[in-house]
Design a protein around this motif. Sequence first.
Motif, mmCIF file in Angstrom:
data_model
loop_
_atom_site.group_PDB
_atom_site.id
_atom_site.type_symbol
_atom_site.label_atom_id
_atom_site.label_comp_id
_atom_site.label_asym_id
_atom_site.label_seq_id
_atom_site.Cartn_x
_atom_site.Cartn_y
_atom_site.Cartn_z
ATOM 1 N N LYS A 211 16.082 64.719 32.370
ATOM 2 C CA LYS A 211 17.424 64.988 32.888
ATOM 3 C C LYS A 211 18.215 65.932 31.997
ATOM 4 O O LYS A 211 19.231 66.473 32.426
ATOM 5 C CB LYS A 211 18.186 63.671 33.040
ATOM 6 N N GLY A 212 17.780 66.086 30.743
ATOM 7 C CA GLY A 212 18.496 66.954 29.815
ATOM 8 C C GLY A 212 19.838 66.400 29.405
ATOM 9 O O GLY A 212 20.784 67.151 29.212
ATOM 10 N N THR A 213 19.937 65.080 29.265
ATOM 11 C CA THR A 213 21.194 64.441 28.890
ATOM 12 C C THR A 213 21.076 63.812 27.508
ATOM 13 O O THR A 213 19.990 63.671 26.963
ATOM 14 C CB THR A 213 21.580 63.350 29.906
ATOM 15 N N LEU A 214 22.217 63.426 26.956
ATOM 16 C CA LEU A 214 22.264 62.729 25.687
ATOM 17 C C LEU A 214 22.309 61.226 25.926
ATOM 18 O O LEU A 214 22.717 60.763 26.999
ATOM 19 C CB LEU A 214 23.483 63.164 24.882
ATOM 20 N N TYR A 215 21.937 60.461 24.907
ATOM 21 C CA TYR A 215 21.930 59.007 25.013
ATOM 22 C C TYR A 215 23.358 58.473 25.090
ATOM 23 O O TYR A 215 24.219 58.867 24.308
ATOM 24 C CB TYR A 215 21.212 58.399 23.807
ATOM 25 N N ASP A 216 23.598 57.589 26.036
ATOM 26 C CA ASP A 216 24.882 56.921 26.179
ATOM 27 C C ASP A 216 24.607 55.428 26.284
ATOM 28 O O ASP A 216 23.961 54.972 27.219
ATOM 29 C CB ASP A 216 25.613 57.419 27.422
ATOM 30 N N TYR A 217 25.097 54.662 25.290
ATOM 31 C CA TYR A 217 24.822 53.224 25.248
ATOM 32 C C TYR A 217 25.323 52.522 26.498
ATOM 33 O O TYR A 217 24.628 51.680 27.061
ATOM 34 C CB TYR A 217 25.461 52.595 24.006
ATOM 35 N N HIS A 218 26.510 52.848 26.950
ATOM 36 C CA HIS A 218 27.085 52.146 28.098
ATOM 37 C C HIS A 218 26.298 52.414 29.378
ATOM 38 O O HIS A 218 26.101 51.520 30.192
ATOM 39 C CB HIS A 218 28.557 52.526 28.267
ATOM 40 N N LEU A 219 25.821 53.619 29.542
ATOM 41 C CA LEU A 219 25.001 53.935 30.703
ATOM 42 C C LEU A 219 23.638 53.241 30.610
ATOM 43 O O LEU A 219 23.154 52.679 31.597
ATOM 44 C CB LEU A 219 24.808 55.455 30.820
ATOM 45 N N ALA A 220 23.041 53.223 29.440
ATOM 46 C CA ALA A 220 21.725 52.595 29.243
ATOM 47 C C ALA A 220 21.816 51.080 29.385
ATOM 48 O O ALA A 220 20.920 50.448 29.933
ATOM 49 C CB ALA A 220 21.158 52.950 27.877
ATOM 50 N N SER A 221 22.894 50.472 28.910
ATOM 51 C CA SER A 221 23.014 49.010 29.005
ATOM 52 C C SER A 221 23.264 48.583 30.447
ATOM 53 O O SER A 221 22.859 47.505 30.850
ATOM 54 C CB SER A 221 24.134 48.501 28.086
ATOM 55 N N ARG A 222 23.916 49.425 31.257
ATOM 56 C CA ARG A 222 24.100 49.087 32.674
ATOM 57 C C ARG A 222 22.777 49.135 33.420
ATOM 58 O O ARG A 222 22.504 48.332 34.292
ATOM 59 C CB ARG A 222 25.089 50.040 33.336
ATOM 60 N N LYS A 223 21.917 50.102 33.076
ATOM 61 C CA LYS A 223 20.632 50.226 33.770
ATOM 62 C C LYS A 223 19.674 49.105 33.415
ATOM 63 O O LYS A 223 18.868 48.699 34.219
ATOM 64 C CB LYS A 223 19.980 51.565 33.420
ATOM 65 N N SER A 224 19.747 48.585 32.176
ATOM 66 C CA SER A 224 18.806 47.551 31.756
ATOM 67 C C SER A 224 19.197 46.159 32.237
ATOM 68 O O SER A 224 18.431 45.231 32.137
ATOM 69 C CB SER A 224 18.647 47.558 30.238
ATOM 70 N N ASP A 225 20.416 45.993 32.762
ATOM 71 C CA ASP A 225 20.846 44.667 33.258
ATOM 72 C C ASP A 225 20.192 44.294 34.564
ATOM 73 O O ASP A 225 19.648 44.977 35.292
ATOM 74 C CB ASP A 225 22.364 44.619 33.437
#
Length: 116
Positions: free
Chosen positions: A102-116
Motif C-alpha cells: 500500500k505504500g503507507t506508514l505504520y499506524d498503531y491505531h489503524l493496526a489495532s483496529r484491524k487485529s480486533d
Amino acid sequence: MGDLSRFSSSKKVNAYIGIDIRRYQSGSFLGNDHINKRGNSNARRVLYLIVINMLKQQRWGPNHIVEYYYKLKEPPYSKKHKVTMIACINKLIKCLYSLALKGTLYDYHLASRKSD
C-alpha cells in the motif's frame, strides 16, 4: 528480502523466509508441527531480532505485535517462547507486506483496529 511486491501473498513471504509449517503425517499418525527452515536463514534471524527488540523497547510506544506476544503468553494460550516468537514474526510479515504494497506508514491505531 528484496522487493515484497514480487510475492503474490504474505504466505509466500513466509515460505521464502522458512517459517511456514511443516506437517508430518502418515496414516493415522500425526507428528508435531515444526517450521520448515528451508528458506532464508538470514532473513529469519533478522526478523527474530526485530521482534526481540520490539519487546525490549515496548515502553517507547504501543505496538500491536508486542500486544499479540503477551496475548499468546496469557494462561488460556500459554504458548512457549519460540512458538510465540514465530507467531509474532508471522504477524510482522503480514504487517510489513501490507504496508509495502500500500505504500503507507505504520499506524498503531489503524493496526489495532484491524487485529480486533
